[in-house]
Design a protein around this motif. Structure first.
Motif, PDB file in Angstrom:
ATOM      1  N   ASP A   1       0.692  -1.132   0.074  1.00 38.02           N
ATOM      2  CA  ASP A   1      -0.046  -0.088   0.067  1.00 38.02           C
ATOM      3  C   ASP A   1       0.823   1.219  -0.084  1.00 38.02           C
ATOM      4  O   ASP A   1       0.458   2.161  -0.608  1.00 38.02           O
TER       5      ASP A   1
ATOM      6  N   LEU B   1       1.835   1.993  -3.671  1.00 36.72           N
ATOM      7  CA  LEU B   1       0.810   2.692  -4.255  1.00 36.72           C
ATOM      8  C   LEU B   1       0.962   4.230  -3.926  1.00 36.72           C
ATOM      9  O   LEU B   1       0.718   5.275  -4.746  1.00 36.72           O
TER      10      LEU B   1
ATOM     11  N   VAL C   1       3.337   6.130  -5.403  1.00 34.70           N
ATOM     12  CA  VAL C   1       3.401   6.387  -6.946  1.00 34.70           C
ATOM     13  C   VAL C   1       2.211   7.615  -6.790  1.00 34.70           C
ATOM     14  O   VAL C   1       2.577   8.654  -7.506  1.00 34.70           O
ATOM     15  N   LEU C   2       1.393   7.538  -5.824  1.00 35.23           N
ATOM     16  CA  LEU C   2       0.438   8.832  -5.785  1.00 35.23           C
ATOM     17  C   LEU C   2       1.045  10.102  -5.504  1.00 35.23           C
ATOM     18  O   LEU C   2       0.799  11.112  -6.087  1.00 35.23           O
TER      19      LEU C   2
ATOM     20  N   THR D   1       3.327  11.265  -8.346  1.00 31.05           N
ATOM     21  CA  THR D   1       2.634  11.885  -9.266  1.00 31.05           C
ATOM     22  C   THR D   1       2.111  13.438  -8.738  1.00 31.05           C
ATOM     23  O   THR D   1       2.402  14.426  -9.871  1.00 31.05           O
TER      24      THR D   1
ATOM     25  N   TYR E   1       3.098  16.863 -10.852  1.00 35.42           N
ATOM     26  CA  TYR E   1       2.233  18.067 -11.508  1.00 35.42           C
ATOM     27  C   TYR E   1       2.247  19.341 -10.723  1.00 35.42           C
ATOM     28  O   TYR E   1       2.038  20.374 -11.320  1.00 35.42           O
TER      29      TYR E   1
ATOM     30  N   PRO F   1     -14.254  17.530  -8.618  1.00 38.35           N
ATOM     31  CA  PRO F   1     -12.868  16.683  -9.133  1.00 38.35           C
ATOM     32  C   PRO F   1     -12.523  17.384 -10.478  1.00 38.35           C
ATOM     33  O   PRO F   1     -11.234  17.277 -10.865  1.00 38.35           O
TER      34      PRO F   1
ATOM     35  N   MET G   1      -8.697  17.513  -8.748  1.00 40.45           N
ATOM     36  CA  MET G   1      -8.651  16.242  -9.018  1.00 40.45           C
ATOM     37  C   MET G   1      -7.871  15.434  -7.867  1.00 40.45           C
ATOM     38  O   MET G   1      -8.399  14.238  -7.469  1.00 40.45           O
ATOM     39  N   PHE G   2      -6.727  15.923  -7.743  1.00 39.89           N
ATOM     40  CA  PHE G   2      -5.665  15.069  -6.555  1.00 39.89           C
ATOM     41  C   PHE G   2      -6.546  15.148  -5.341  1.00 39.89           C
ATOM     42  O   PHE G   2      -6.398  14.102  -4.683  1.00 39.89           O
TER      43      PHE G   2
ATOM     44  N   VAL H   1      -9.277  12.823  -5.380  1.00 38.07           N
ATOM     45  CA  VAL H   1      -9.148  11.457  -5.564  1.00 38.07           C
ATOM     46  C   VAL H   1      -8.351  10.738  -4.265  1.00 38.07           C
ATOM     47  O   VAL H   1      -8.458   9.954  -3.725  1.00 38.07           O
ATOM     48  N   TYR H   2      -7.318  11.406  -4.169  1.00 40.59           N
ATOM     49  CA  TYR H   2      -6.414  10.986  -2.821  1.00 40.59           C
ATOM     50  C   TYR H   2      -7.121  11.071  -1.487  1.00 40.59           C
ATOM     51  O   TYR H   2      -6.969   9.949  -0.960  1.00 40.59           O
TER      52      TYR H   2
END
Lengths: 248, 193
Positions: free
Chosen positions: B26, B29, B32-33, B36, B40, B121, B128-129, B132-133
């Motif tokens: 986890d 994951l 990576v998030l 990212t 951005y 979002p 968006m982030f 989503v996060y």
């Protein structure tokens, strides 16, 4: 338990069919069709139609191979269920639920190549707008269909946690691994909301990450199942060898 | 602490080994998030700075306190089980569970305020982030609450002498992960300039 003996040769072939599925995916979707990663959802309808016109032969050959190899989802997945049956006592609820689940799963797998094949059949004559919608639809089938697969992973995990065998048929880390994969493919659901960026259907998270986790899961589970089959074979051979030694 | 005990404490890995595969996975994951997000943000620091300005730091801080409190109670519950203090683990896990629910309530008001201000979002990359996060994290909170619920059931259904502390540690480790991820999210979304 004689009634639950697994024919190792058939089981092994079933496991390897899953490896063939992943190999065919790389060969067809990646090389022949050029759909790893997918064409961007932000492309115009005309640009997308041109891709289908340019690549139609590759797509036709690729989808033909996919129709064969994606069927292996059912043969591969059932190889795990053989052993789930052995983990369960009484009415094998998780086994039944998994068999039903797997039967539904390959419909998604086959719908993808069948739809792509139809799009590559006469892409010149097709309204680009229609082609665009149908192309979206393929990726939605591919990525948005994650829940039943996640549920199968959870079934596997629960079966391992409740396994009454000593030692357990699968090692317990396999259960945690399956739970992890079930959580990891959740971001697939985000493709509905974004046409660009990491959560679009060609994005870093919703495509690459989910894709690698899912097909990586098939490969890891294949290796784990092959190990179980090998251990099973050794266990079956042990009493026979002991008997032969006694006779000699 | 005597040397021998210190060594034993250092060698003890809480929970069963498999949970650490899950936790490690986890964290992969979320790494990576996070990367990212940073990528951005580096491309458009002005937009991300403005987005951060729209967030309610106070609600974020409140949720951080709820998470930290819940973690403390979870750890205390495990410790109480280790010392065979009957009844205390259930109470501690119950308080932690309530903190988790409180976290969800705060998130609900936060989301609702954003949506009523017309922020969704699809507003821009920052939101968006953000949605989503925090959404993926909220799924973790819900799973964690189910785990705490299971721990309460587990400790309630048997005498305290028969409670296997390793099982409790496995569940508790997951809850600490949920807490840890929130701390990083809070710093990344609400605080970092």
């Amino acid at each position: 338990m004689q009634s639950q003996t697994v024919d190792g040769t058939v089981a092994k072939a079933f496991v390897l069919s899953g490896v063939a599925l992943v190999a065919s995916l790389v060969l067809t979707q990646g090389w022949l069709m050029g759909f790893i990663p997918p064409p961007s959802p932000s492309l115009s309808a005309e640009e997308l139609a041109q891709i289908f016109i340019d690549r139609k032969v590759g797509i036709r050959i690729g989808t033909l191979i996919q129709c064969v190899c994606y069927t292996f989802w059912s043969t591969w997945a059932i190889s795990i269920v053989f052993f789930m049956r052995r983990m369960e006592r009484g009415v094998p609820l998780l086994t039944y639920a998994s068999i039903a689940n797997i039967g539904g799963g390959y419909v998604f797998f086959l719908l993808m190549p069948i739809t792509w094949a139809a799009l590559a059949f006469r892409p010149e004559a097709m309204d680009p707008k229609f082609l665009q919608i149908m192309n979206d639809w393929v990726w939605f089938i591919f990525i948005l269909s994650w829940p039943p697969f996640a549920v199968f992973m959870i079934f596997i995990a629960v079966a391992i946690f409740r396994d009454h065998n000593v030692p357990t048929v699968f090692p317990r880390w396999v259960a945690f691994f399956n739970l992890w994969c079930a959580v990891l493919i959740v971001p697939a659901g985000l493709i509905e909301f974004f046409k660009t960026g990491p959560f679009a259907y060609d994005g870093l998270i919703s495509f690459w990450f989910v894709f690698i986790v899912f097909f990586g899961w098939i490969l890891v589970m294949s290796a784990a199942t092959l190990k179980v089959i090998a251990a099973d074979k050794r266990a079956a051979a042990a009493p026979r060898l002991a008997m032969e030694a006694q006779r000699a | 602490m005597p040397r021998g005990r210190m060594q034993a404490a250092a060698a003890h890995i809480p929970g069963e080994p498999g949970i650490w595969l899950f936790i490690g996975g986890d964290i992969v994951l979320f790494s990576v998030l996070f990367v990212t997000f940073l990528d951005y943000r580096a491309a458009d620091p002005v937009l991300f700075g403005a987005g951060r300005g729209h967030l309610n730091q106070l609600l974020g801080l409140l949720n951080t306190l709820l998470m930290l409190t819940s973690s403390w109670f979870v750890a205390s519950g495990v410790e109480a089980a280790r010392r065979r203090m009957a009844g205390v683990p259930q109470f501690c896990f119950g308080v932690a569970l309530s903190c988790g629910a409180g976290f969800g309530v705060v998130k609900y008001f936060e989301y609702a305020a954003k949506v009523s201000a017309g922020i969704t979002p699809t507003t821009d990359d920052f939101f968006m982030f953000y949605f989503v996060y925090t959404g993926i994290h909220m799924i973790h909170v819900l799973i964690g609450m189910a785990v705490l619920w299971a721990l309460i059931g587990y400790t309630r259904s048997r005498p305290i002498e028969a409670v296997n502390v390793q099982h409790l540690e496995t569940g508790a480790s997951f809850w600490h992960l949920v807490d840890l991820l929130w701390i990083v999210l809070f710093a990344l979304l609400y605080l970092a300039a």
